[in-house]
Design a protein around this motif. Sequence first.
Motif, PDB file in Angstrom:
ATOM      1  N   UNK A  96     -69.817  -1.929  37.991  1.00 32.21           N
ATOM      2  CA  UNK A  96     -69.688  -3.280  37.446  1.00 32.21           C
ATOM      3  C   UNK A  96     -68.623  -3.339  36.357  1.00 32.21           C
ATOM      4  N   UNK A  97     -68.684  -2.461  35.372  1.00 31.83           N
ATOM      5  CA  UNK A  97     -67.588  -2.504  34.391  1.00 31.83           C
ATOM      6  C   UNK A  97     -66.230  -2.240  35.039  1.00 31.83           C
ATOM      7  N   UNK A 122     -60.545  -6.524  37.835  1.00 32.23           N
ATOM      8  CA  UNK A 122     -60.227  -7.938  38.070  1.00 32.23           C
ATOM      9  C   UNK A 122     -59.349  -8.473  36.948  1.00 32.23           C
ATOM     10  N   UNK A 123     -59.701  -8.119  35.710  1.00 35.76           N
ATOM     11  CA  UNK A 123     -58.939  -8.654  34.579  1.00 35.76           C
ATOM     12  C   UNK A 123     -57.549  -8.052  34.512  1.00 35.76           C
ATOM     13  N   UNK A 124     -57.416  -6.840  35.055  1.00 31.85           N
ATOM     14  CA  UNK A 124     -56.098  -6.193  35.064  1.00 31.85           C
ATOM     15  C   UNK A 124     -55.522  -6.198  36.466  1.00 31.85           C
ATOM     16  N   UNK A 125     -55.828  -7.240  37.217  1.00 28.71           N
ATOM     17  CA  UNK A 125     -55.409  -7.316  38.617  1.00 28.71           C
ATOM     18  C   UNK A 125     -53.910  -7.038  38.755  1.00 28.71           C
ATOM     19  N   UNK A 159     -66.483  -5.493  45.595  1.00 28.65           N
ATOM     20  CA  UNK A 159     -67.223  -6.752  45.611  1.00 28.65           C
ATOM     21  C   UNK A 159     -67.194  -7.390  44.232  1.00 28.65           C
ATOM     22  N   UNK A 160     -67.449  -6.564  43.225  1.00 29.24           N
ATOM     23  CA  UNK A 160     -67.460  -7.072  41.858  1.00 29.24           C
ATOM     24  C   UNK A 160     -66.095  -7.644  41.499  1.00 29.24           C
ATOM     25  N   UNK A 161     -65.054  -6.890  41.832  1.00 30.45           N
ATOM     26  CA  UNK A 161     -63.711  -7.329  41.468  1.00 30.45           C
ATOM     27  C   UNK A 161     -63.359  -8.647  42.164  1.00 30.45           C
ATOM     28  N   UNK A 162     -63.550  -8.682  43.476  1.00 26.49           N
ATOM     29  CA  UNK A 162     -63.152  -9.872  44.213  1.00 26.49           C
ATOM     30  C   UNK A 162     -63.974 -11.082  43.811  1.00 26.49           C
ATOM     31  N   UNK A 163     -65.251 -10.829  43.591  1.00 27.64           N
ATOM     32  CA  UNK A 163     -66.111 -11.934  43.217  1.00 27.64           C
ATOM     33  C   UNK A 163     -65.692 -12.515  41.869  1.00 27.64           C
ATOM     34  N   UNK A 164     -65.357 -11.654  40.943  1.00 28.66           N
ATOM     35  CA  UNK A 164     -64.913 -12.155  39.636  1.00 28.66           C
ATOM     36  C   UNK A 164     -63.567 -12.866  39.762  1.00 28.66           C
TER      37      UNK A 164
END
Lengths: 332, 463, 361
Positions: free
Chosen positions: C147-148, C154-157, C246-251
Amino acid sequence: MDMDDQRPLLEVRDLRTYFQVEGQTAKAVDGVSFDIRENEVFGLVGESGSGKSVTSLSILRLIPNPPGEIVGGSIHFRGTNLLDLSWDEMRKIRGNRISMIFQEPMTALNPVFTIGFQLVETIRLHTGCGKEEAREKAAEMLSLVGIPDARKRLDDYPHQFSGGMRQRAMIAMALSLQPNLLIADEPTTALDVTIQAQILDLMVGLQKETDGASMLLITHDLAVVAETCQRVAVMYGGKIQEISPVIPLFEEPLHPYTKGLLLSLPHPDRERRKRLPTIPGIVPSILHMPPGCKFAERCPDRWERCDREEPELREIQPGRFCRCHLHDEEGA
Amino acid sequence: MLGKAIYLIIVLALGTFLTRKVIPGIIVRIGRLMGFRMRATPITKKRLQRFKSIKRGYWSFLGISILFVISLFLEVIVNEKPLYIRYKNHTAYPAVRELAAKWFPFFNISTFTSKKDFGQGGTSGVDYKLFKACLEDSKNFDPMIERTRKRVQRAEKSLKRLKPPTKDSPKSKREFYLAKKAGLASRKKQLADLLEAKKAFEKGDAYILETLYPWSPSSRRKDLGKMAFHPPSLAKGVPLGTSSNGRDILTLLLYGFRISLSFALIVAGVGYLIGIIVGGLQGYYGGWVDILSQRFVEVWGSIPFLFMIMIIASMVTPTFLMLAILLILLRSWLGITFYIRGEFYREKSKDYVQAAIASGVSDWSIITKHILPNSLVPVVTFAPFGIVAFISSLVSLDFLGFGLPTGTPSWGSLIREGLDNIVLYPYLIITPVTALCITLFSVVMVGEAVREAFDPKVFSRLR
Amino acid sequence: MHGMMSYFLRRLLMVPITFILITLMVYAVFRKTPGGPIERAEMMLRQSQATEGGGGAAELTGGEGLTKEQKEQLLKHFHLDRSIPVGYLIWLGVWPNDSGHFSGILEGDFGRSYRYNDPVLSQIASKFPVSIYFGLIGYIASWIVCIPLGIFKALKHRSLFDTGTSFLVFLGYSIPGFVAALLLMLFFATDNYGMKIFPLGDFRSQNWNAMWEAGNYWWCIKDQISHTIIPLIAYMMASFAAMTILMKNSLLDNLGADYVRTAFAKGLPERRVIFLHALRNSLIPICVGIGNALGLIFAGSFLIEKTCNIDGMGLLGYNSLLERDYPILLGLLAIGVMLRLVGNILSDIILAWVDPRVRFQ
Ligand SMILES: Nc1ncnc2c1ncn2[C@@H]1O[C@H](COP(=O)(O)OP(=O)(O)O)[C@@H](O)[C@H]1O
Ligand SMILES: [Mg+2]
């Protein structure tokens, strides 16, 4: 540009917001300038895709990056250039001094938090008041925008509200802090025709109650403009084509595009059955804008100069500006 | 050496040509035959373009597919049987025949070549390695000749010891004597053949054209001696070593690649086809068919499929086809139905489809022309990850011993051998695991590129 | 609210139907194939005569050759003399067995193992903690990591960090868990590369219990941890890549949503927008995964337990398959199917709990 001695509330000068789409630059807003005075309802009209939303988002600096970026110009709000502000200073203006109502009420609210939570959050953020107080205020705002049983509905989730009610909740949220400028981006297009007028009246009425408050009303519906605005800017192809006080605009439109828009307006004199005339042709792709006048392709009055050379936005009559070669002749 | 290099280049070039030019053409033809338009819409074109621009995915895709296409002809590339063998006026193409036998199993193509036709004396299959050795140095005939000569002498001796039967000796005795005599004659003939063969070989009246890597996964590396485990050694010509029963790991890996990938492609292909049909029926016709079949999919999906396959495999040793069918039935068609159903449902309610229905266009052409092309997006994005899952399934089953029959070249059973010999022979783990991981990684790269091309994610900060 | 209830009721109704269909199918298959208890008993008998060991079903026969009565007795013992439907119903526990009692899985009686003649349930129960230990720790650990990591990615995509970790994630995705265990064991549990830090397989050392009783708790904990690391990593591999992505894409999806723009337009600080508004929404699919993982904790363990020689349910299943110990297999299957079905419903409940749109349908 403005003859008034009073400094306008918002001065947008030569605003340029470009998007990078698949390696090409889409000039969604390309050199837009206009003023909004205190206590004024300023209309911004144009077909969809003409850059109205991008203009309004640029004012609040809510342009998604990538792909978009405000590449030039200035936006002075009460003398300070918003584009020079830090992110944190900008944050203090958003919601508090300038607030915004979006086109899509269905998705503009966070689905997993209650309406009350989202209202209270906004109020507490800018006023720093206590929870109970903020809740009180939220309930008051909700009933002000005409939601019955407001206190109870605070605990509802957005999807339990209908579209119209959601937009009312958005209005409540936007107005809860008495902003100096309210930007309403097509606030009623997604709604039923029957409640469009209600919502509009509500919004304009509430905003007028606040002293010194102005409004930027974005719409593609000229009828709405005629009813509510004092001055209008007509946008096409990322540029302002005409700015004018509302009455002369309707009586004697200067730009052929404005004329076209007015013709497509339903008119009480005209026969109901007949189809409304629409402007022939389609909006050119933002990636392949013609080099000359953006409207040339669809313009009934076009001549060879239009394809070659882009006209300037010039003052044709006092307080009325137009970007068209037709008026070059008259002026020259 | 130069010959091999040229061979390799030809193989690669042909493989690339087939993959890039011939096969896409065939697919388009077949698609047209089935009534699809097979012309890329602008959106599809844009997606393809985007896919090509993602280099790691595109190159992985090319690499994997070229390798797979080449592996379909593995019998003429990696095989202990030669491509071509000639001795005097006898010629044979054993590797080519083996390839043909693989592709057309119902024709019963024999790959057998008899020793006696190729100057080795005897009736069993030709020892190609010996043939080659003799060709390089005819001294290699000598042990064979020596052995045969000894046999001739032994036969002569034992014949001498026998008294020639007279007219009235019993029939059995007479026959025995005649048989002995015939035996001696054939031994002599063999000797003569061998001597003649040696001369012919010296004169150059024989030829053998071996494949690129002349070893097979089905037999041990006899050239390395009796020991089973040979660690990788380029000097000895076993680049990846041998397995616990002395088979060449490189050949096992290559043939295993073909098996794994074709297994996964079949399972994915057939499974998705069924899934598209079922999901399409559900979405297109709706109603109780939809409800009932959805419940069925739900029930069916709750079966722990690997466990189930293992149960079945513990009772009967499954073949390749049976495993594929089991995996298709129990798993691969299920996941996609849900998406296809949704897509069909959505597409059907669109105006242009409704208009087509109203104007009496047949269901089939509505489906193939309008709905299907638009609803294949989930299939395309799922397929690579499905292939990864099915390759892993096969490897897992083989690893546990509930997969393909023993003797089939498979990565899973090689990895199992690795586990059993983890302390002594680490190379047995490293080579198959590396092959597996590189393959799966490439497919994952393809999948990620496809996903990125079809649904590019952006993170825009607001500023 | 009402729609939800009836939806759940329908789902609940599907549970017994699914369960019965699947177990009945497998029961019938087992009954139809050779290799039942009689063959097993005969084999055992031969073995026990050879080694004088005894035990298992052979005890039932008294240690001598199988007579006809003994065979019948054996068949009766496992209810193999009944027809398949009746046998199944007895197994289920809705039909009286020979002694006139209801004694099937509904009563908590899973029958007896062909091999050990123990109650199946006690066999399974003795392995359950081991599997749960790894399944649970592995799952929790992957939450803590994924999760982290997903949020950060995601934030550093498209940053260097994102690309680099993506490479790792996809590498992880393309290495099946048991293969990872094998590789780790090769490198860190054998002396081949001089890095033997971990033991080669097993759940604990042989003398663990003795050491525990002797009060050597510190040693025991260290021993347990060193045995845990490799299988744990293998367990995590299964969900690591999928959960991170999943976590990344969802965020990412949520960060692009309209309501995020609204939140910014209200003047909310970026941290609150991302970590309250967007994150709360993007955790929904992750939470829903909990239910499905329930079955995974059980089903994924076959390979890893075999590879690492951990005496859990997976290895029990594997050995039972080799031995054709059908009662145990049926028991494992019943539990596996049940876990899946309960997991599905759990997912629905969690979804309704975390997503108000579903809750008030
Ligand atoms: N996020 C975006 N990415 C790329 N292009 C955009 C984006 N938002 C707006 N645009 C471009 O800007 C142009 C103007 O859009 P918009 O301001 O939304 O028009 P409207 O007048 O209908 O509000 C559109 O043609 C679109 O191509
Ligand atoms: Mg807009």
